[in-house]
Scaffold this active site. Structure first.
Site, short mmCIF file in Angstrom:
data_model
loop_
_atom_site.label_atom_id
_atom_site.label_comp_id
_atom_site.label_asym_id
_atom_site.label_seq_id
_atom_site.Cartn_x
_atom_site.Cartn_y
_atom_site.Cartn_z
N HIS A 86 2.12 -2.79 -3.85
CA HIS A 86 2.04 -3.59 -5.06
C HIS A 86 2.99 -4.78 -4.99
O HIS A 86 2.67 -5.87 -5.45
CB HIS A 86 2.38 -2.72 -6.28
CG HIS A 86 1.47 -1.55 -6.45
ND1 HIS A 86 0.60 -1.42 -7.51
CD2 HIS A 86 1.27 -0.44 -5.69
CE1 HIS A 86 -0.09 -0.29 -7.40
NE2 HIS A 86 0.31 0.31 -6.29
N GLN A 130 -8.59 4.13 -0.59
CA GLN A 130 -8.82 4.00 0.85
C GLN A 130 -10.22 4.43 1.27
O GLN A 130 -10.80 3.84 2.20
CB GLN A 130 -7.76 4.83 1.61
CG GLN A 130 -6.35 4.33 1.37
CD GLN A 130 -5.29 5.35 1.74
OE1 GLN A 130 -5.56 6.32 2.44
NE2 GLN A 130 -4.06 5.14 1.25
#
Length: 466
Positions: free
Chosen positions: A16, A383
Site C-alpha cells: 500500500h 493474487q
C-alpha cells in the site's frame, strides 16, 4: 494562490505504501504539496531504510496502537485492524485539526484500501476525499458485484472448483480465480467488512471519482463496468526512471520496509540477456518449507541462473530460512539468494528472463511495466484474480497447478519456468504491455492526463474555499 495540500493516507504495509508514495510523487511534479500519512511503525522503518529527499512531500505518521509494528504469527490481525480504526481515527483527527488551527488546512484527502474510516473522517471535517484503489479495477468490480446482488451466488458455489461465475462486464471466473476472502476457510472475513464499508461510503456520493492503480489500455472494460462510479486509471504507480523516464533520479519507491544490499545488481551484470529466473513472493507471503524445497529443486533442474529473494524471519537467534534448505550449497553455486531487493530495478535489468511471483498487484504491475513474462504462484487475497488476468487475459505468464495438498511439485514448477523462459508469445505480449504502460504514463498519456485532471479538480476545490 496557495498550493493545494493533499493528505495521502495508506494502510501500513509495503503493498500500500509503494503505490501511495509514487502517487504522491506524481502529484508533487504537478505542483501539489502532499502530506503522506501511515502508521508510526511503518514510517520508522521507511525512513530508516530509505530516507526521502522529496521536498514537496512531508510526513505525518500516526499511532495505530501498534507502534512497534504488527508481528505476523504473534499478533492477532483482527485485533490489529480494530486498533487501527480506533487509534488511527483518533490520531489522524488530531493531525487534521492541527493543520486547521495553523491556518493551513488540508484541501483534499486521498486514502488507500482497508482504511474506510479515513473517508468518514474526511466527511466529518467536510474535506473532499478520493479513494485510491491500489488493486486492479477488475477486483473493484468483483467486490462491487459481491455486495450488490451476487454475494449469495458466489457464497453458495465458492467450494465447487468446477463452478464458473459470470459477473457483468468481466471474463468468466472459476471459483479459484476469485479473491480468497470469499472462501469459507478464510480467516480474514473482517476484510470484507472493510470493503463493504468502502462501497457504502462511495454510495453516499454522486458519481464519486475512484483513482485506480491501473491504466486505460490494460483494463478499459473493468474501469467503465460500474456506471455509478468514475473509475480512472492513474497507474502503473512505479518509479519514473523505470516507466516514463521523466525523473531519472526516481529509481526506488522510497518506502522500503525491508533492508537489502546492492550486490545482486553486480551479479546480474555478469549474466547474459534474459537468462536469469527472478523469484520473489513479496513482503507478506511466506512459502511452506515443503514448497520451498520443491521450488529449490525446480530451479536446480532448469540449470539456469536465478535470483531468489528469501526474507529473513526477523526473530533474533532464528536460523535463516535459506540455511534450512537441504540443497543450499548447490543453490548458491547456480544462483544468488538475497533477503530483499529493489524489485523494479531487478525486473528492469536486461539479464532477467522471467519472474516467479505471488501475483500481488504491485509485483504484477511492475512485471507488466518491465515487460517480463511471469510464472504465477498466487496464494491469497487479490493474487488469485491477478493470476487469472496474467495467464488468460493479458497472456504474459503461465499459472502453475498445485496438487491436492496445495503444493506445486518440482516437475510442474520446472515446466512453468521453461514455458516462461522460452515462449516467444509470452515475451511478445509482455513487450506489448510494457510499451502501453509507458505510453499511459508519459506526458499526454491516459494516466498522466487523469492525474492532471484530478489536480485541476483539487485546485478548483481550493478556489471554492478562498
Amino acid at each position: 494562490m496557495e498550493k493545494p495540500n493533499i493528505l495521502l493516507v495508506t494502510f501500513p504495509s509495503q503493498g500500500h505504501i509503494n503505490p501511495g508514495l509514487q502517487f504522491a510523487k506524481r502529484l508533487t511534479r504537478l505542483g501539489v504539496k502532499v502530506t503522506f500519512a501511515t502508521s508510526i511503525s511503518a514510517h520508522r522503518r521507511m525512513t530508516k531504510n530509505a530516507p526521502t529527499t522529496e521536498s514537496l512531500i512531508s510526513y505525518a505518521p500516526f499511532s495505530d496502537g501498534y507502534d512497534e509494528g504488527f508481528k505476523s504469527g504473534i499478533d492477532d490481525l483482527g485485533h490489529f485492524m480494530t486498533s487501527m480504526t480506533h487509534f488511527g481515527s483518533q490520531n489522524l483527527k488530531a493531525i487534521i485539526l492541527e493543520k486547521i488551527n495553523q491556518g493551513s488546512p488540508f484541501t483534499s484527502i486521498v486514502y488507500s484500501i482497508l482504511i474506510p474510516w479515513v473517508g468518514k473522517l474526511a466527511r466529518e471535517f467536510r474535506i473532499p476525499a478520493t479513494h485510491l484503489w491500489n488493486q486492479p479495477a477488475t477486483l473493484f468490480d468483483i467486490y462491487y458485484d459481491y455486495f450488490r446482488g451476487y454475494g449469495d451466488i458466489i457464497t453458495d458455489h465458492i467450494s465447487d472448483p468446477s463452478y464458473v461465475v459470470n459477473l457483468p462486464h468481466l471474463p468468466p471466473l472459476a471459483t479459484r480465480d476469485l479473491p480468497s476472502f470469499f472462501s469459507p476457510s478464510n480467516q480474514y472475513s473482517f476484510a470484507l467488512t472493510f470493503f463493504k464499508e468502502q462501497f457504502d461510503i462511495l454510495d453516499e456520493e454522486t458519481n464519486p471519482k475512484v483513482l485506480v492503480n491501473t491504466f486505460d489500455a490494460l483494463e478499459a472494460e473493468a474501469l467503465s463496468a460500474v456506471g455509478k462510479y468514475n473509475l480512472v486509471g492513474v497507474g502503473p504507480l512505479i518509479p519514473s526512471a523505470f516507466l516514463d523516464g521523466k525523473d531519472p533520479s526516481d529509481t526506488s519507491f522510497g518506502g522500503d520496509l525491508f533492508k537489502g544490499s546492492k550486490d545482486y545488481i553486480e551479479w546480474l551484470n555478469t549474466k547474459p540477456e534474459a537468462s536469469v529466473i527472478y523469484v520473489s513472493f513479496g513482503s507478506i507471503s511466506v512459502l511452506s518449507r515443503t514448497q520451498m524445497e520443491e521450488m529449490a529443486r525446480a530451479l536446480l533442474d532448469t540449470g539456469r541462473p536465478f535470483l531468489w529473494v528469501i526474507r529473513e524471519g526477523g526473530v533474533e537467534g532464528q536460523e535463516k530460512e535459506k540455511d534450512k534448505l537441504s540443497c543450499k550449497e548447490e543453490l548458491e553455486k547456480q544462483g544468488m539468494i538475497v533477503p530483499w531487493c529493489t524489485q523494479v530495478e531487478v525486473l528492469s535489468h536486461p539479464s532477467v528472463g522471467c519472474f516467479v511471483t505471488h501475483c500481488g498487484w504491485n509485483s504484477t504491475s511492475e512485471s507488466l511495466a518491465s515487460g517480463v513474462p511471469v510464472v504465477a504462484c498466487p496464494q491469497w487475497t487479490d493474487q488469485t484474480t491477478n493470476a487469472k488476468l496474467i495467464a488468460d487475459v493479458w497472456k504474459t505468464g503461465v499459472r502453475l497447478i498445485r496438487n491436492e495438498e496445495g503444493i506445486a511439485k518440482a516437475p510442474e514448477m520446472k515446466r512453468c519456468l521453461e514455458v516462461a523462459m522460452e515462449s516467444e508469445e509470452l515475451r511478445r505480449n509482455a513487450k506489448k504491455w510494457k510499451d502501453l504502460a509507458r505510453e499511459a504514463a508519459k506526458e499526454g498519456g491516459s494516466s498522466h492526463k487523469n492525474i492532471k485532471e484530478f489536480v485541476d479538480e483539487v485546485n478548483g476545490k481550493v478556489d471554492l474555499h478562498q
